[in-house]
Design a protein around this motif. Structure first.
Motif, PDB file in Angstrom:
ATOM      1  N   ALA A  20      30.449  36.287  37.743  1.00  0.00           N
ATOM      2  CA  ALA A  20      31.078  36.191  36.417  1.00  0.00           C
ATOM      3  C   ALA A  20      29.924  35.810  35.369  1.00  0.00           C
ATOM      4  CB  ALA A  20      32.082  35.055  36.859  1.00  0.00           C
ATOM      5  N   LYS A  24      28.221  38.434  32.196  1.00  0.00           N
ATOM      6  CA  LYS A  24      28.366  37.868  30.853  1.00  0.00           C
ATOM      7  C   LYS A  24      26.942  38.132  30.283  1.00  0.00           C
ATOM      8  CE  LYS A  24      30.176  35.743  27.033  1.00  0.00           C
ATOM      9  NZ  LYS A  24      30.693  36.555  26.225  1.00  0.00           N
ATOM     10  N   LYS A 190      35.563  35.928  36.097  1.00  0.00           N
ATOM     11  CA  LYS A 190      34.941  37.422  35.680  1.00  0.00           C
ATOM     12  C   LYS A 190      35.817  37.913  34.443  1.00  0.00           C
ATOM     13  CE  LYS A 190      33.312  38.976  40.109  1.00  0.00           C
ATOM     14  NZ  LYS A 190      33.922  38.021  40.961  1.00  0.00           N
ATOM     15  N   LYS A 191      37.065  37.123  34.420  1.00  0.00           N
ATOM     16  CA  LYS A 191      38.080  37.745  33.369  1.00  0.00           C
ATOM     17  C   LYS A 191      38.721  36.664  32.659  1.00  0.00           C
ATOM     18  CE  LYS A 191      39.755  42.091  34.735  1.00  0.00           C
ATOM     19  NZ  LYS A 191      40.876  43.161  35.174  1.00  0.00           N
ATOM     20  N   ASP A 192      38.959  36.520  31.222  1.00  0.00           N
ATOM     21  CA  ASP A 192      39.758  35.530  30.800  1.00  0.00           C
ATOM     22  C   ASP A 192      41.221  35.566  30.985  1.00  0.00           C
ATOM     23  OD1 ASP A 192      40.778  33.951  29.065  1.00  0.00           O
ATOM     24  OD2 ASP A 192      39.686  34.602  27.083  1.00  0.00           O
ATOM     25  N   THR A 195      43.632  37.010  28.156  1.00  0.00           N
ATOM     26  CA  THR A 195      43.580  38.630  27.679  1.00  0.00           C
ATOM     27  C   THR A 195      43.907  39.592  28.836  1.00  0.00           C
ATOM     28  OG1 THR A 195      41.147  38.684  28.219  1.00  0.00           O
ATOM     29  CG2 THR A 195      41.635  37.984  26.197  1.00  0.00           C
ATOM     30  N   MET A 196      44.133  39.052  29.931  1.00  0.00           N
ATOM     31  CA  MET A 196      44.780  39.830  30.982  1.00  0.00           C
ATOM     32  C   MET A 196      46.123  40.347  30.710  1.00  0.00           C
ATOM     33  SD  MET A 196      43.239  37.932  34.246  1.00  0.00           S
ATOM     34  CE  MET A 196      44.173  38.934  35.454  1.00  0.00           C
ATOM     35  N   ASP A 271      39.100  43.680  41.861  1.00  0.00           N
ATOM     36  CA  ASP A 271      39.848  42.743  40.712  1.00  0.00           C
ATOM     37  C   ASP A 271      40.827  41.911  41.501  1.00  0.00           C
ATOM     38  OD1 ASP A 271      40.695  42.055  38.346  1.00  0.00           O
ATOM     39  OD2 ASP A 271      41.592  43.970  37.810  1.00  0.00           O
ATOM     40  N   SER A 274      43.399  40.092  39.086  1.00  0.00           N
ATOM     41  CA  SER A 274      44.647  40.765  38.775  1.00  0.00           C
ATOM     42  C   SER A 274      45.726  40.831  39.926  1.00  0.00           C
ATOM     43  CB  SER A 274      44.504  42.398  38.285  1.00  0.00           C
ATOM     44  OG  SER A 274      43.522  42.392  37.345  1.00  0.00           O
ATOM     45  N   GLU A 293      40.253  30.036  40.591  1.00  0.00           N
ATOM     46  CA  GLU A 293      40.985  31.256  40.159  1.00  0.00           C
ATOM     47  C   GLU A 293      42.605  30.926  40.039  1.00  0.00           C
ATOM     48  OE1 GLU A 293      37.564  34.545  41.815  1.00  0.00           O
ATOM     49  OE2 GLU A 293      39.430  34.003  43.010  1.00  0.00           O
TER      50      GLU A 293
END
Length: 381
Positions: A20, A24, A190-192, A195-196, A271, A274, A293
């Motif tokens: 992650a 970035k 790895k993701k915000d 914003t998913m 992913d 998700s 997570e």
């Protein structure tokens, strides 16, 4: 900037959160190299495009579902030799790659190597103290082992320029001698989550009905989760969900296992965030990365820590205290008990409320971004 990541290779959680941060940094123009061992190295080679160098392996021993600390200690009599081999390989990699900063995730020989070579080192760790005495209260040898390991880890950690704890304040006991180097960044993701896509959109994207119940079970990257997966398979017909997704990890072979038609078996999910978010309930071991997570996504969950694993039990207890998790002992579970627990939790308004509150608490942090800022500052002196 050139950045060398050296994560612990036991399981996939250390590599996952290092990825992650690396993603970035790479997005900001940095050149990245990885070095690891065991499951971590195999994960990097098989499921990522990052260049990776293999280091001497460190192992934990035990049966499916249970860590055997005593056997691990006996099998680690050559640990000093492995430690010296690791420093040799780390030194060679650093000299060849010439990074401006080295990021070590729970790999405690690295700060020593970096100190000798004069390269800035940032340590990522969620475990700076142990609880062996709680598992073996009458065993003085394990007490001495715990004391020696803690002293070594703290002395090594003190050689780093900064220590990142990828969690929220108060979650870990911090030794006084390294307190001034600690920053709680929050989870490294790895993701915000802000914003998913929504849960319904994620389900439609993966050919799942938004109106149906989905249970996800994941056991990380080591063989310790095999017992939980078998329990889930045997309990599947009694679980009141339309879909059960079992993520086996790359090191557990379930090809001979029979699964009902509603069970979807995945060896690996690129992913994972998700798939967690689209689930009504997640059943998992209690690794730290998985815990963070789930907390950040606000997904209700049932945690089954690896037996005799002090860190996993601490992680699970923290998650339970937030109100997002329930804990069950691996040794007490049967397929019928597991199915009953899952069915009850799928109906639990309290657990959903706790999950929502936990998500708000964790979303106050931008852990990955803050970690990158700390690493850049250390690289610049």
């Amino acid at each position: 900037m050139k950045a060398l990541f050296i994560p612990c290779g036991i399981g996939m959680g250390h590599v996952s959160r290092s990825l992650a941060v690396a993603q970035k940094m790479e997005g900001d123009g940095s050149e990245v190299l990885f070095a690891s061992y065991g499951e971590g190295y195999q994960f990097l080679k098989e499921f990522t495009s990052y260049p990776a160098v293999e280091l001497p392996e460190i192992k934990f021993y035990g049966s499916a579902g249970e860590l055997d600390l005593k056997h691990t200690a006996r099998k680690s009599m050559d640990a000093p030799f492995t430690f010296l081999k690791s420093i040799y390989h780390e030194s060679k990699i650093i000299k060849d790659f010439q990074p401006e900063v080295v990021i070590a995730d729970s790999h405690y020989s690295v700060p020593i190597t970096c100190k000798v070579l004069g390269v800035p080192c940032v340590l990522i760790s969620n475990e700076l103290k142990f609880n062996f005495k709680e598992i073996y209260p009458q065993d003085r040898k394990m007490e001495y082992l715990e004391s020696g390991l803690e002293r070594f880890i703290q002395d090594s950690a003190k050689l780093s320029q900064a220590i990142i704890v990828p969690d929220i304040p108060g979650s870990q006991e911090i030794p006084p001698k390294i307190k001034e180097k600690i920053t709680y960044t929050g989870p490294l993701l790895k993701k915000d989550p802000n914003t998913m896509p929504s849960r319904d959109e994620l389900r439609r994207n993966n050919n799942l009905d938004p109106s149906q119940r989905v249970v996800l079970a994941t056991v990380g990257g080591s063989h310790f989760g095999a017992k939980l997966l078998k329990l889930m398979a045997d309990a599947a017909d009694r679980i009141r969900s339309h879909r059960i997704i079992l993520v086996t990890g790359p090191h557990i072979d379930v090809s001979s296992q029979f699964f009902p038609s509603k069970v979807l078996v995945k060896r690996f999910l690129r992913d994972m965030l998700s798939w967690m978010k689209l689930s009504d309930l997640v059943v998992s071991l209690a690794g730290h990365t998985t815990s963070m997570e789930l907390a950040s996504l606000g997904v209700p969950n049932l945690m089954v820590p690896i037996e005799n694993h002090p860190e996993q039990m601490k992680n699970a207890l923290n998650m339970q205290s937030y109100g997002i998790s329930r804990i069950r002992d691996m040794k007490d579970l049967t397929p019928s008990k597991l199915a009953e627990d899952i069915n009850n939790l799928l109906e639990s308004d309290d657990l959903r409320l706790g999950a929502s509150t936990t998500k708000k608490k964790f979303l106050e942090y931008q852990g990955t971004e803050e970690a990158v800022n700390i690493i850049r500052c250390c690289a610049q002196g």
